[in-house]
Design an enzyme around this catalytic site. Structure first.
Site, short mmCIF file in Angstrom:
data_model
loop_
_atom_site.label_atom_id
_atom_site.label_comp_id
_atom_site.label_asym_id
_atom_site.label_seq_id
_atom_site.Cartn_x
_atom_site.Cartn_y
_atom_site.Cartn_z
N LYS A 1 0.83 -1.21 0.00
CA LYS A 1 0.00 0.00 0.00
C LYS A 1 0.86 1.25 0.00
O LYS A 1 0.59 2.21 -0.73
CB LYS A 1 -0.92 0.01 1.22
CG LYS A 1 -1.81 1.24 1.31
CD LYS A 1 -2.44 1.42 2.67
CE LYS A 1 -1.50 2.11 3.63
NZ LYS A 1 -2.19 2.66 4.82
N ASN A 2 1.91 1.25 0.80
CA ASN A 2 2.74 2.45 0.94
C ASN A 2 3.63 2.70 -0.27
O ASN A 2 4.27 3.74 -0.36
CB ASN A 2 3.59 2.36 2.21
CG ASN A 2 2.77 2.51 3.47
OD1 ASN A 2 1.65 3.04 3.43
ND2 ASN A 2 3.29 2.05 4.59
N ARG B 1 -4.10 10.25 5.29
CA ARG B 1 -3.00 11.20 5.29
C ARG B 1 -2.24 11.20 3.97
O ARG B 1 -1.70 12.22 3.56
CB ARG B 1 -2.04 10.88 6.43
CG ARG B 1 -2.60 11.06 7.81
CD ARG B 1 -1.50 11.23 8.83
NE ARG B 1 -0.71 12.42 8.58
CZ ARG B 1 -0.99 13.63 9.04
NH1 ARG B 1 -2.07 13.83 9.78
NH2 ARG B 1 -0.21 14.66 8.77
N CYS C 1 -4.69 7.91 10.39
CA CYS C 1 -4.53 7.32 11.72
C CYS C 1 -4.22 8.38 12.76
O CYS C 1 -3.45 9.30 12.51
CB CYS C 1 -3.40 6.30 11.71
SG CYS C 1 -3.78 4.77 10.85
N ASP D 1 5.99 0.58 11.82
CA ASP D 1 4.76 -0.12 11.44
C ASP D 1 4.73 -1.58 11.88
O ASP D 1 3.72 -2.26 11.69
CB ASP D 1 4.54 -0.03 9.93
CG ASP D 1 3.96 1.30 9.50
OD1 ASP D 1 3.55 2.08 10.37
OD2 ASP D 1 3.91 1.56 8.28
N ILE E 1 9.55 7.13 16.48
CA ILE E 1 9.07 7.80 15.27
C ILE E 1 7.85 8.66 15.54
O ILE E 1 7.81 9.85 15.23
CB ILE E 1 8.75 6.77 14.17
CG1 ILE E 1 9.95 5.87 13.91
CG2 ILE E 1 8.32 7.49 12.89
CD1 ILE E 1 11.17 6.60 13.40
#
Length: 423
Positions: free
Chosen positions: A22-23, A93, A117, A305, A327
């Site tokens: 997805k990213n 986002r 998120c 993640d 992070i």
């Protein structure tokens, strides 16, 4: 609102195909706006965030075609709007990623400040200051980022903080800027390398992607291309942890072990047997996991993640561990829900101490963000009794048919529409 119902059901076993990342897919979809011809992207996962991005591209005027083979073709030639509305942007986002391409290709852009998120502020200042350095005039008013520039001009940009989406936005914008752009303190994630490959296939001139210094020589225009996005390293890691927690034996196909070396090292430290092939990873766990300390940091270090998933594993591991999140702030929201299942966790600021317990017990829990929801699924796989997870729309943003994939490996999991169907 959908929920997931899980019953602890023993080891996971079998084979599984990993979806596209997805990213990686989201910035590549945004990059299609830069082209003067259609762009075809392959290995795209069927996820809520992907659907939202396609709706956004269509709202801007692009023609979007989706086939049944995980492929999407975007024709940017009919684009007639440069406004990304709040109704779409508020849920994701990554929608800020259209800012750079719209500005570079059309000379202006208006993008509503993004949502997504609730795991920290994730400021967009890196994006805005970088675009200003490229010559854009930027204002923030009425909840919109408004940018204008006749043509962007290449320059040297030292990014104030390592930002994945910031690097991606500036990388895309710089491809059509006049002259050379140098991005320093750039993020190094594999998804940025994949975006650079996509842009290069479209005619961009990029070097250094995957390092902290990226150079882009601007070109007059970008053409059409075909690009297949990389496998999802976070989905890969999530299923590997699931196998480790359940004492399973699974083989993941169409993945890339080179994308998650830090995760594989931690799994081996926990006692797992990990075997890698050209595009496969097999994991076997024959014992209770050993507790492992985790400290998140930008790639190639341990990914933020995967923090929640490893915390879930540490909850039932042998020994105690320390999990440190460097992070994002507010990324321990899954702690209280894991505690409802019987986990022994003491969180303070950016650090959580986890003491492994012999077993978790099922209970109703609520997902708070994408990866937190994954940790609850993992915990539910090993908890005694039933675990009911609410607000799984977070999960649908990042995991393709997770209940079907886990069921194929032997998990007792199903999606339900309301609690009244559970007796």
């Amino acid at each position: 609102m959908d929920k997931l119902l899980l019953r602890g059901n023993g080891p996971l076993r079998g084979e599984l195909r990993i979806s596209g990342a997805k990213n990686a897919a989201l910035p590549c979809l945004a990059a299609t706006l830069l082209a003067r011809e259609p762009v075809r992207l392959c290995n795209i996962p069927h996820l809520r965030d992907i659907t939202t991005t396609l709706e956004l591209l269509s709202t801007l005027g692009a023609r979007v075609l989706v086939d049944g083979q995980l492929g999407i073709e975007v024709d940017p030639r009919p684009v007639h709007s440069v406004v990304a509305p709040y109704e779409l942007v508020k849920t994701m986002r990554a929608s800020i990623l259209v800012l750079g391409p719209l500005l570079a290709r059309h000379g202006s852009a208006e993008v509503s400040l993004p949502g997504g998120c609730a795991i920290g502020s994730r400021p967009v200042s890196v994006h805005l200051s970088g675009l200003q350095a490229l010559g854009a005039e930027i204002t923030v008013e009425d909840g919109f980022v408004k940018a204008q520039a006749a043509r962007l001009r290449g320059t040297r940009i030292v990014m104030e903080m390592v930002s994945v989406t910031g690097t991606e936005n500036l990388l895309m914008a710089a491809t059509l800027a006049e002259g050379r752009t140098i991005l320093e303190n750039a993020a190094r994630e594999p998804e940025i390398v994949d975006l650079a490959r996509c842009l290069s296939a479209m005619g961009a001139r990029i070097s250094g992607a995957g390092t902290s210094v990226i150079e882009i020589e601007g070109v007059a225009e970008l053409h059409g291309a075909e690009h297949s996005v990389v496998p999802d390293r976070i989905e890969t890691g999530t299923y590997l942890v699931a196998a480790a927690m359940t004492g399973g034996d699974i083989c993941l196909k169409r993945t890339d072990a080179g994308l998650l070396e830090s995760v594989l090292l931690k799994l081996k430290e926990a006692g797992a047997e990990v075997t890698t092939g050209a595009d496969t990873i097999r994991i076997r766990m024959k014992r209770r996991p050993r507790a492992v300390d985790v400290r998140t940091a930008p790639f190639p270090a341990f990914p933020t993640d995967m923090q929640a998933q490893f915390m879930a594993m540490n909850c039932i591991a042998e020994g105690s561990s320390v999990v440190t999140e460097t992070i994002f702030e507010n990324r321990f929201m899954h702690v209280s829900e894991l505690q409802r299942l019987g986990a022994d966790i003491n969180a303070d600021g950016k650090t959580a101490v986890v003491r492994g317990v012999q077993r978790l017990r099922g209970a109703p829990v609520m997902a708070t963000d994408l990866r937190a929801s994954a940790s609850l699924v993992l915990a539910g796989l090993v908890a005694e009794g039933e675990t009911l997870i609410d607000r799984i729309y977070h999960l649908d943003r990042g995991y393709e048919v997770i209940e079907e994939k886990l069921s194929a490996l032997g998990a007792d999991i199903r999606r339900i529409s309301n609690t009244r169907s559970v007796a």
